[in-house]
Write a protein that holds these residues in place. Structure first.
Motif, mmCIF file in Angstrom:
data_model
loop_
_atom_site.group_PDB
_atom_site.id
_atom_site.type_symbol
_atom_site.label_atom_id
_atom_site.label_comp_id
_atom_site.label_asym_id
_atom_site.label_seq_id
_atom_site.Cartn_x
_atom_site.Cartn_y
_atom_site.Cartn_z
ATOM 1 N N PRO A 200 47.227 56.327 31.989
ATOM 2 C CA PRO A 200 46.667 55.221 32.774
ATOM 3 C C PRO A 200 46.501 53.919 31.995
ATOM 4 N N ALA A 201 46.971 52.852 32.621
ATOM 5 C CA ALA A 201 46.866 51.508 32.068
ATOM 6 C C ALA A 201 46.694 50.530 33.230
ATOM 7 N N VAL A 202 46.131 49.378 32.960
ATOM 8 C CA VAL A 202 45.931 48.376 34.000
ATOM 9 C C VAL A 202 47.289 47.793 34.387
ATOM 10 N N ALA A 203 47.662 47.982 35.652
ATOM 11 C CA ALA A 203 48.925 47.463 36.171
ATOM 12 C C ALA A 203 48.715 46.157 36.915
ATOM 13 N N GLY A 204 47.492 45.947 37.393
ATOM 14 C CA GLY A 204 47.198 44.746 38.148
ATOM 15 C C GLY A 204 45.707 44.528 38.267
ATOM 16 N N VAL A 205 45.355 43.377 38.831
ATOM 17 C CA VAL A 205 43.965 43.011 39.055
ATOM 18 C C VAL A 205 43.842 42.628 40.523
ATOM 19 N N MET A 206 42.886 43.256 41.223
ATOM 20 C CA MET A 206 42.684 42.980 42.644
ATOM 21 C C MET A 206 42.528 41.486 42.854
ATOM 22 N N SER A 207 43.356 40.940 43.737
ATOM 23 C CA SER A 207 43.367 39.504 43.952
ATOM 24 C C SER A 207 42.759 39.125 45.300
ATOM 25 N N PHE A 208 43.339 39.639 46.397
ATOM 26 C CA PHE A 208 42.815 39.287 47.718
ATOM 27 C C PHE A 208 43.180 40.349 48.736
ATOM 28 N N SER A 209 42.463 40.296 49.862
ATOM 29 C CA SER A 209 42.759 41.167 50.999
ATOM 30 C C SER A 209 42.390 40.407 52.261
ATOM 31 N N SER A 210 42.688 40.998 53.383
ATOM 32 C CA SER A 210 42.345 40.402 54.666
ATOM 33 C C SER A 210 40.834 40.371 54.832
ATOM 34 N N ARG A 211 40.342 39.459 55.644
ATOM 35 C CA ARG A 211 38.907 39.449 55.950
ATOM 36 C C ARG A 211 38.501 40.781 56.571
ATOM 37 N N ASP A 212 39.411 41.367 57.343
ATOM 38 C CA ASP A 212 39.179 42.683 57.938
ATOM 39 C C ASP A 212 39.867 43.708 57.050
ATOM 40 N N ALA A 213 39.097 44.372 56.185
ATOM 41 C CA ALA A 213 39.666 45.304 55.215
ATOM 42 C C ALA A 213 40.365 46.494 55.867
ATOM 43 N N THR A 214 40.143 46.718 57.157
ATOM 44 C CA THR A 214 40.793 47.846 57.830
ATOM 45 C C THR A 214 42.087 47.438 58.527
ATOM 46 N N ASP A 215 42.482 46.175 58.456
ATOM 47 C CA ASP A 215 43.715 45.706 59.101
ATOM 48 C C ASP A 215 44.931 46.296 58.394
ATOM 49 N N PRO A 216 45.659 47.221 59.044
ATOM 50 C CA PRO A 216 46.795 47.858 58.380
ATOM 51 C C PRO A 216 47.971 46.911 58.134
ATOM 52 N N PHE A 217 47.943 45.727 58.754
ATOM 53 C CA PHE A 217 49.041 44.780 58.586
ATOM 54 C C PHE A 217 48.741 43.706 57.545
#
Length: 122
Positions: A85-102
């Motif tokens: 395990p190594a850091v591959a990325g850093v969480m940047s952004f998501s939709s306002r609705d975290a459950t939006d599958p699109f």
């Protein structure tokens, strides 16, 4: 949604960048240094790491629920991938609705910025 007082781990599936960029998802807004991913359901097949990240499973570590998509507030959380395990990325952004599958969450690739990170840390 209440955040966990302890760190959590969410197994994730990394999406193909072309799929993430299509008109049903982020509609061309995902660049080459970005990684789209989705939380995995329990019992699903292990995710493969994005190219250049060593193969193996991926997880997002943060204060989110371990069984749901990352909510607002998990920006900066590490996306950890690989057999070693190594850091591959850093969480940047998501939709306002975290459950939006699109609108899957997006991390910035640390591999694409490796030289800059090493130079900055010196």
């Amino acid at each position: 949604r209440k955040l966990s007082p302890t760190l959590q781990e969410l197994e994730v599936t990394v999406m193909d960048a072309r799929m993430c960029n299509n008109s049903r998802f982020w509609h061309g807004g995902i660049g080459p240094a970005m990684i789209c991913f989705q939380g995995q359901r329990r019992g699903s097949a292990p995710a493969k790491c994005p190219p250049g990240h060593g193969g193996g499973p991926c997880s997002l570590v943060g204060v989110h629920s371990p069984v749901s998509p990352p909510p607002q507030g998990d920006s900066g959380s590490p996306l950890v991938c690989g057999k070693r395990p190594a850091v591959a990325g850093v969480m940047s952004f998501s939709s306002r609705d975290a459950t939006d599958p699109f609108k899957p969450p997006v991390a910035t690739s640390t591999v694409k910025h490796k030289k800059w990170i090493q130079k900055t840390l010196r």
